[in-house]
Design a protein around this motif. Structure first.
Motif, PDB file in Angstrom:
ATOM      1  N   UNK A 251       0.833  -1.209   0.000  1.00  0.00           N
ATOM      2  CA  UNK A 251       0.000   0.000   0.000  1.00  0.00           C
ATOM      3  C   UNK A 251       0.863   1.253   0.000  1.00  0.00           C
ATOM      4  N   UNK A 252       2.112   1.113   0.503  1.00  0.00           N
ATOM      5  CA  UNK A 252       3.008   2.271   0.545  1.00  0.00           C
ATOM      6  C   UNK A 252       4.458   1.799   0.511  1.00  0.00           C
ATOM      7  N   UNK A 253       5.264   2.555  -0.261  1.00  0.00           N
ATOM      8  CA  UNK A 253       6.705   2.275  -0.326  1.00  0.00           C
ATOM      9  C   UNK A 253       7.442   3.231   0.600  1.00  0.00           C
ATOM     10  N   UNK A 254       8.379   2.713   1.392  1.00  0.00           N
ATOM     11  CA  UNK A 254       9.117   3.550   2.348  1.00  0.00           C
ATOM     12  C   UNK A 254      10.617   3.624   2.047  1.00  0.00           C
ATOM     13  N   UNK A 255      11.025   3.132   0.895  1.00  0.00           N
ATOM     14  CA  UNK A 255      12.429   3.206   0.479  1.00  0.00           C
ATOM     15  C   UNK A 255      12.511   3.707  -0.946  1.00  0.00           C
ATOM     16  N   UNK A 256      13.729   4.081  -1.372  1.00  0.00           N
ATOM     17  CA  UNK A 256      13.951   4.598  -2.726  1.00  0.00           C
ATOM     18  C   UNK A 256      15.017   3.765  -3.432  1.00  0.00           C
ATOM     19  N   UNK A 257      15.053   3.901  -4.753  1.00  0.00           N
ATOM     20  CA  UNK A 257      16.055   3.187  -5.538  1.00  0.00           C
ATOM     21  C   UNK A 257      17.464   3.577  -5.077  1.00  0.00           C
ATOM     22  N   UNK A 258      18.353   2.562  -4.972  1.00  0.00           N
ATOM     23  CA  UNK A 258      19.733   2.816  -4.579  1.00  0.00           C
ATOM     24  C   UNK A 258      19.953   2.900  -3.077  1.00  0.00           C
ATOM     25  N   UNK A 259      18.883   2.826  -2.295  1.00  0.00           N
ATOM     26  CA  UNK A 259      19.014   2.943  -0.845  1.00  0.00           C
ATOM     27  C   UNK A 259      19.520   1.629  -0.249  1.00  0.00           C
ATOM     28  N   UNK A 260      20.478   1.738   0.678  1.00  0.00           N
ATOM     29  CA  UNK A 260      20.953   0.555   1.398  1.00  0.00           C
ATOM     30  C   UNK A 260      20.004   0.250   2.552  1.00  0.00           C
TER      31      UNK A 260
END
Length: 309
Positions: A251-260
């Motif tokens: 329902x919701x994303x809490x990270x971004x591309x490239x994030x460790x």
């Protein structure tokens, strides 16, 4: 006329004086015997001095031998104490191997048997045979202790290396559940709930209420966050050792591309986006691009040998 030697002795107050006369030959004989007697006395004195000197040196050597015996006994006790401490370390190391499913060390290897006759330096040549034997045995014990210590150092290094590898494998291997809930659809072929035909299910479905926290199952780097008609909001994370994981229908994303991300870190919230009949998480595990059933990794998270198969 032959020469004669005259000797007189007395005192001015004496009424008589004594006069002796000797021939040269008698005088020479007398001088010879006196000299011989003096030489004999000197020789006897030298023998006596040498004898007492040897006795004194022997006493000194015996005292030194007693001190040396005492020191050898102390060193032997220290060696026994170090061997006892080393034995405790070996038992700890064996217990760690047992707990972590590492291959045990053969007990015969730990014995480190050493044979032969040790070479002693020339300084020990004056020691008694018993002391030389004690020194030889002590040297053998020291050589054995050195070999055992070197072996244990090597084994501990290997254990540390393997432990670090296992810990690294644990960190980067998906061995925890991504979310709390109930597994409603396992890995493998099934009848698709929407398409109505038999189709391969690449992961597992875990159901719970909307907004339930979704966690990364291993350390890694977020390689893709997107929305698709099939998976809805989904996250793809790349891990080490060829692993990658997908978390879908969020329902919701809490990270971004490239994030460790770290193992257990919250990366999204459960939902029902995309092709879904209700709130759940679709979870996939891949190894070098091939789909793997997540359940064995979850059920056998302590057995990391699975990761190298």
């Amino acid at each position: 006329m032959r020469k004669r030697w005259f000797f007189s002795f007395g005192h001015v107050e004496w009424t008589k004086s004594y006069i002796f006369s000797f021939s040269n030959r008698f005088f020479l004989f007398l001088l010879f015997f006196v000299s011989l007697f003096a030489m004999l006395l000197l020789w006897k004195g030298g023998v006596a001095v040498s004898y007492f000197s040897k006795v004194s040196r022997q006493d000194k050597l015996e005292r030194e031998n007693e001190i040396l015996k005492s020191q050898l006994a102390k060193f032997s006790a220290i060696i026994d104490s170090v061997k006892g401490d080393l034995s405790v370390i070996q038992s700890w190391e064996s217990e760690i191997r047992k707990q972590r499913n590492f291959k045990p060390v053969d007990p015969q290897i730990r014995e480190m048997g050493i044979g032969g006759v040790p070479t002693l330096d020339s300084a020990t040549s004056e020691l008694s045979s018993d002391l030389r034997l004690d020194c030889a045995f002590l040297k053998l014990q020291l050589e054995q202790l050195t070999a055992m210590s070197e072996l244990e150092f090597e084994l501990m290094g290997e254990l540390r290396k393997n432990s670090e590898f296992r810990q690294d494998m644990y960190d980067y291997m998906p061995t925890i559940y991504p979310v709390y809930g109930y597994v409603t659809s396992p890995f493998g072929y099934r009848i698709h709930p929407i398409l109505g035909r038999k189709i391969f299910h690449e992961g597992i479905d875990i159901a719970n209420k909307k907004g339930t926290l979704v966690h990364a199952t291993a350390d890694g780097v977020v390689s893709d966050t997107k929305y698709s008609s099939s998976f809805g909001n989904n996250i793809l994370i790349d891990h080490k050792y060829g692993f990658s994981t997908r978390y879908a229908h969020l329902s919701k994303l809490l990270v971004k591309d490239g994030q460790k991300v770290k193992k257990g870190e919250v990366i999204g919230l459960m939902g029902s986006t995309g092709r879904s009949t209700g709130t759940h998480l679709h979870y996939e595990v891949r190894r070098y691009g091939s789909y793997r059933d997540p359940e064995p990794y979850l059920a056998k998270s302590a057995d990391l040998d699975l990761a190298v198969n």
